[in-house]
Design a protein around this motif. Structure first.
Motif, PDB file in Angstrom:
ATOM      1  N   TRP A  26       0.836  -1.206   0.000  1.00 34.47           N
ATOM      2  CA  TRP A  26       0.000   0.000   0.000  1.00 34.47           C
ATOM      3  C   TRP A  26       0.865   1.247   0.000  1.00 34.47           C
ATOM      4  CZ3 TRP A  26      -0.147   3.674   3.917  1.00 34.47           C
ATOM      5  CH2 TRP A  26      -1.102   4.696   3.745  1.00 34.47           C
ATOM      6  N   TRP A  27       1.947   1.174   0.793  1.00 37.95           N
ATOM      7  CA  TRP A  27       2.843   2.334   0.871  1.00 37.95           C
ATOM      8  C   TRP A  27       3.560   2.554  -0.451  1.00 37.95           C
ATOM      9  CZ3 TRP A  27       8.252   2.742   0.732  1.00 37.95           C
ATOM     10  CH2 TRP A  27       8.757   4.010   1.089  1.00 37.95           C
ATOM     11  N   GLN A  28       3.918   1.420  -1.129  1.00 41.80           N
ATOM     12  CA  GLN A  28       4.633   1.538  -2.412  1.00 41.80           C
ATOM     13  C   GLN A  28       3.709   2.013  -3.547  1.00 41.80           C
ATOM     14  OE1 GLN A  28       6.183  -2.433  -2.784  1.00 41.80           O
ATOM     15  NE2 GLN A  28       8.224  -1.812  -2.056  1.00 41.80           N
ATOM     16  N   GLY A  29       2.414   1.836  -3.407  1.00 41.76           N
ATOM     17  CA  GLY A  29       1.471   2.277  -4.418  1.00 41.76           C
ATOM     18  C   GLY A  29       1.094   1.188  -5.401  1.00 41.76           C
ATOM     19  N   VAL A 333       3.832  14.189 -19.985  1.00 42.05           N
ATOM     20  CA  VAL A 333       4.010  12.772 -19.680  1.00 42.05           C
ATOM     21  C   VAL A 333       4.020  12.599 -18.161  1.00 42.05           C
ATOM     22  CG1 VAL A 333       5.288  12.289 -21.796  1.00 42.05           C
ATOM     23  CG2 VAL A 333       6.534  12.957 -19.725  1.00 42.05           C
ATOM     24  N   LEU A 334       3.812  11.355 -17.723  1.00 44.32           N
ATOM     25  CA  LEU A 334       3.911  11.021 -16.305  1.00 44.32           C
ATOM     26  C   LEU A 334       5.218  10.278 -16.082  1.00 44.32           C
ATOM     27  CD1 LEU A 334       0.250   9.861 -15.552  1.00 44.32           C
ATOM     28  CD2 LEU A 334       1.310  12.093 -15.104  1.00 44.32           C
ATOM     29  N   VAL A 335       6.136  10.914 -15.358  1.00 50.46           N
ATOM     30  CA  VAL A 335       7.464  10.349 -15.104  1.00 50.46           C
ATOM     31  C   VAL A 335       7.470   9.685 -13.726  1.00 50.46           C
ATOM     32  CG1 VAL A 335       9.926  10.872 -14.945  1.00 50.46           C
ATOM     33  CG2 VAL A 335       8.471  12.173 -16.502  1.00 50.46           C
ATOM     34  N   VAL A 336       8.160   8.573 -13.638  1.00 51.09           N
ATOM     35  CA  VAL A 336       8.325   7.898 -12.349  1.00 51.09           C
ATOM     36  C   VAL A 336       9.767   8.118 -11.879  1.00 51.09           C
ATOM     37  CG1 VAL A 336       8.252   5.706 -11.112  1.00 51.09           C
ATOM     38  CG2 VAL A 336       6.622   6.158 -12.960  1.00 51.09           C
ATOM     39  N   ARG A 337       9.920   8.851 -10.767  1.00 51.84           N
ATOM     40  CA  ARG A 337      11.246   9.117 -10.187  1.00 51.84           C
ATOM     41  C   ARG A 337      11.214   8.749  -8.707  1.00 51.84           C
ATOM     42  NH1 ARG A 337      11.136  14.160 -13.481  1.00 51.84           N
ATOM     43  NH2 ARG A 337      12.554  13.846 -15.235  1.00 51.84           N
ATOM     44  N   VAL A 341       5.236   9.418  -8.897  1.00 46.56           N
ATOM     45  CA  VAL A 341       4.781   9.954 -10.181  1.00 46.56           C
ATOM     46  C   VAL A 341       4.913  11.473 -10.188  1.00 46.56           C
ATOM     47  CG1 VAL A 341       2.793  10.261 -11.714  1.00 46.56           C
ATOM     48  CG2 VAL A 341       3.179   8.062 -10.602  1.00 46.56           C
ATOM     49  N   GLN A 342       5.414  11.976 -11.309  1.00 45.77           N
ATOM     50  CA  GLN A 342       5.507  13.420 -11.491  1.00 45.77           C
ATOM     51  C   GLN A 342       5.030  13.772 -12.910  1.00 45.77           C
ATOM     52  OE1 GLN A 342       9.479  14.784 -10.799  1.00 45.77           O
ATOM     53  NE2 GLN A 342       9.538  14.104  -8.671  1.00 45.77           N
ATOM     54  N   THR A 373      -2.962   9.157 -19.156  1.00 45.18           N
ATOM     55  CA  THR A 373      -4.168   9.727 -18.540  1.00 45.18           C
ATOM     56  C   THR A 373      -4.500   9.046 -17.205  1.00 45.18           C
ATOM     57  OG1 THR A 373      -5.594   8.187 -19.761  1.00 45.18           O
ATOM     58  CG2 THR A 373      -5.085  10.303 -20.808  1.00 45.18           C
ATOM     59  N   ALA A 374      -3.555   8.272 -16.648  1.00 40.85           N
ATOM     60  CA  ALA A 374      -3.807   7.575 -15.376  1.00 40.85           C
ATOM     61  C   ALA A 374      -4.174   8.588 -14.278  1.00 40.85           C
ATOM     62  CB  ALA A 374      -2.576   6.776 -14.972  1.00 40.85           C
ATOM     63  N   PRO A 375      -5.214   8.293 -13.466  1.00 39.63           N
ATOM     64  CA  PRO A 375      -5.674   9.237 -12.419  1.00 39.63           C
ATOM     65  C   PRO A 375      -4.757   9.227 -11.204  1.00 39.63           C
ATOM     66  CG  PRO A 375      -7.018   7.260 -12.358  1.00 39.63           C
ATOM     67  CD  PRO A 375      -6.071   7.077 -13.516  1.00 39.63           C
ATOM     68  N   LEU A 376      -3.539   9.716 -11.357  1.00 36.29           N
ATOM     69  CA  LEU A 376      -2.548   9.742 -10.272  1.00 36.29           C
ATOM     70  C   LEU A 376      -2.106  11.183 -10.043  1.00 36.29           C
ATOM     71  CD1 LEU A 376      -0.396   6.682 -11.399  1.00 36.29           C
ATOM     72  CD2 LEU A 376      -2.024   6.729  -9.497  1.00 36.29           C
ATOM     73  N   ASP A 377      -2.020  11.547  -8.782  1.00 32.40           N
ATOM     74  CA  ASP A 377      -1.571  12.892  -8.435  1.00 32.40           C
ATOM     75  C   ASP A 377      -0.055  12.942  -8.375  1.00 32.40           C
ATOM     76  OD1 ASP A 377      -4.196  13.757  -8.187  1.00 32.40           O
ATOM     77  OD2 ASP A 377      -4.299  13.086  -6.084  1.00 32.40           O
ATOM     78  N   ASP A 378       0.485  14.162  -8.503  1.00 34.28           N
ATOM     79  CA  ASP A 378       1.922  14.336  -8.325  1.00 34.28           C
ATOM     80  C   ASP A 378       2.338  13.810  -6.956  1.00 34.28           C
ATOM     81  OD1 ASP A 378       2.621  15.296 -10.726  1.00 34.28           O
ATOM     82  OD2 ASP A 378       2.925  17.370 -10.114  1.00 34.28           O
TER      83      ASP A 378
END
Length: 390
Positions: A26-29, A333-337, A341-342, A373-378
């Motif tokens: 859950w913490w990792q998403g 774009v949605l970047v994973v760092r 997500v950013q 278009t994934a519903p993910l916040d920064d």
């Protein structure tokens, strides 16, 4: 008691571990799929749909009003200059031509010889009248005959002279090269031309596209009987969206494929870009030359074309489905760092059918979500799973 107590500790431990794992997940998403940005060869294309056409076509009709006797070609037939396409009924014109030819023959074999005979007879009669007048004038001078007898002779001479003059004019009127002969010959020529028009021939070499006439039809001047595609270069005419105009240029290569033969692509080349835009459809007409022409290609076939408008041997590119909010050369774009997500703004370069060049905003090795278009916040944590590009 001890074994039961031992089992309780094992169950409790498993539950605690499961709870801890669940809390960790859950913490990792959530698990998300994405791509690792890298450099790859990139081809930019513009896609459109058009139709096959020859550079020009001609419409053939009849110059006279007549009934169709027979047709000699069908759609798809190849014709050469002079080939007969349709024959029209010509009974009345043929009868008029025979009548005019008979009149011309009558002039040469009957009217003209008779006129010449009449002229010779009139000349003889005039000579006789002149001698008789001279004789009576001599007698009247010696008072042998009366003045009345001399006047009668002079009148006969005048009548003979008039007859001779009329015969001479008749011979002149029917002589070779005369006006009467010229009129008859013009009439014959005009009827021969009319008769020739009852056989409709092709003036060009090409392929018959349409035949709009059948035996028994009444045809008139102005009605199109056949449409023929002229022999020559074959081209594809495509109305591209005007937004692609800046990317299009003469001599660009393209690959084309017909709806009827999707497994047989063939090359084409841009040879013409219209100087104006269709205001109703917002399109610009582009013509592509086809050489060599495939055997299966037919007039007016529907063809899809991919025009190559640019190429990079190596470009930093991402799949098109990873782009969101595309406007002109800007996108997101949605970047994973670091597992988060950013949202990242990027500048676009060349655009292909599946991949788009990134000029700024990303670097090689960055990871981005496949679903832009994934519903993910920064800052949302995610677990990243790479999707391999084919």
């Amino acid at each position: 008691m001890r074994p039961a107590h031992y089992r309780s500790w094992i169950i409790l431990t498993v539950l605690v571990l499961a709870l801890a794992y669940g809390v960790l997940r859950w913490w990792q998403g959530p698990l998300v799929q994405g791509y690792v940005v890298s450099e790859t060869p990139l081809v930019q294309t513009v896609v459109g749909t058009g139709r096959v056409a020859t550079e020009s076509r001609t419409q053939i009709g009849s110059e006279i009003t007549a009934v169709v006797l027979k047709t000699l070609v069908r759609e798809g037939d190849t014709v050469a200059p002079g080939d007969t396409l349709v024959v029209l009924r010509a009974d009345d014109i043929a009868a008029q031509l025979r009548q005019a030819e008979a009149a011309l023959e009558e002039l040469a074999t009957n009217t003209r010889p008779q006129a010449e005979v009449a002229l010779r007879r009139a000349a003889t009669q005039l000579e006789q009248a002149q001698r008789e007048t001279a004789r009576r004038r001599d007698l009247a001078g010696r008072s042998v005959i009366s003045t009345e007898a001399l006047e009668q002779a002079e009148q006969m001479e005048t009548l003979a002279r008039n007859t001779f003059e009329a015969a001479r004019l008749t011979v002149k009127a029917v002589a070779p090269g005369s006006v009467e002969e010229a009129v008859l010959r013009e009439q014959v020529a005009a009827l021969e031309a009319q008769l020739a028009k009852t056989v409709v021939r092709s003036e060009v070499a090409g392929t018959v596209l349409t035949r709009d006439v059948e035996p028994g039809d009444l045809v008139q001047p102005g009605r199109v009987l056949f449409t023929i595609a002229l022999e020559g270069k074959t081209e594809i005419r495509v109305p591209f969206d005007e937004r692609n105009l800046a990317r299009l240029a003469l001599q660009q290569n393209a690959m084309a494929v017909t709806d009827a033969y999707p497994d047989k692509p063939f090359p084409a080349r841009v040879t013409f870009i219209a100087p104006s835009i269709d205001p109703d459809r917002g399109t610009v007409e582009v013509r592509l030359a086809v050489d060599p022409v495939p055997d299966f290609l037919r007039q007016d076939m529907t063809v899809s074309v991919n025009v190559e408008t640019g190429r990079r041997e190596q470009a930093l590119a991402v799949p098109n489905d990873a782009l969101n909010k595309v406007q002109n050369d800007q996108a997101q774009v949605l970047v994973v760092r670091d597992g988060k997500v950013q949202k990242q703004a990027v500048t676009l370069g060349m655009r292909g059918l599946a991949m788009t060049e990134i000029l700024s905003g990303l670097s090689s090795g960055d990871t981005i979500l496949a679903d832009a278009t994934a519903p993910l916040d920064d800052g949302s944590r995610v677990r990243f799973k790479e999707v391999k590009l084919n």
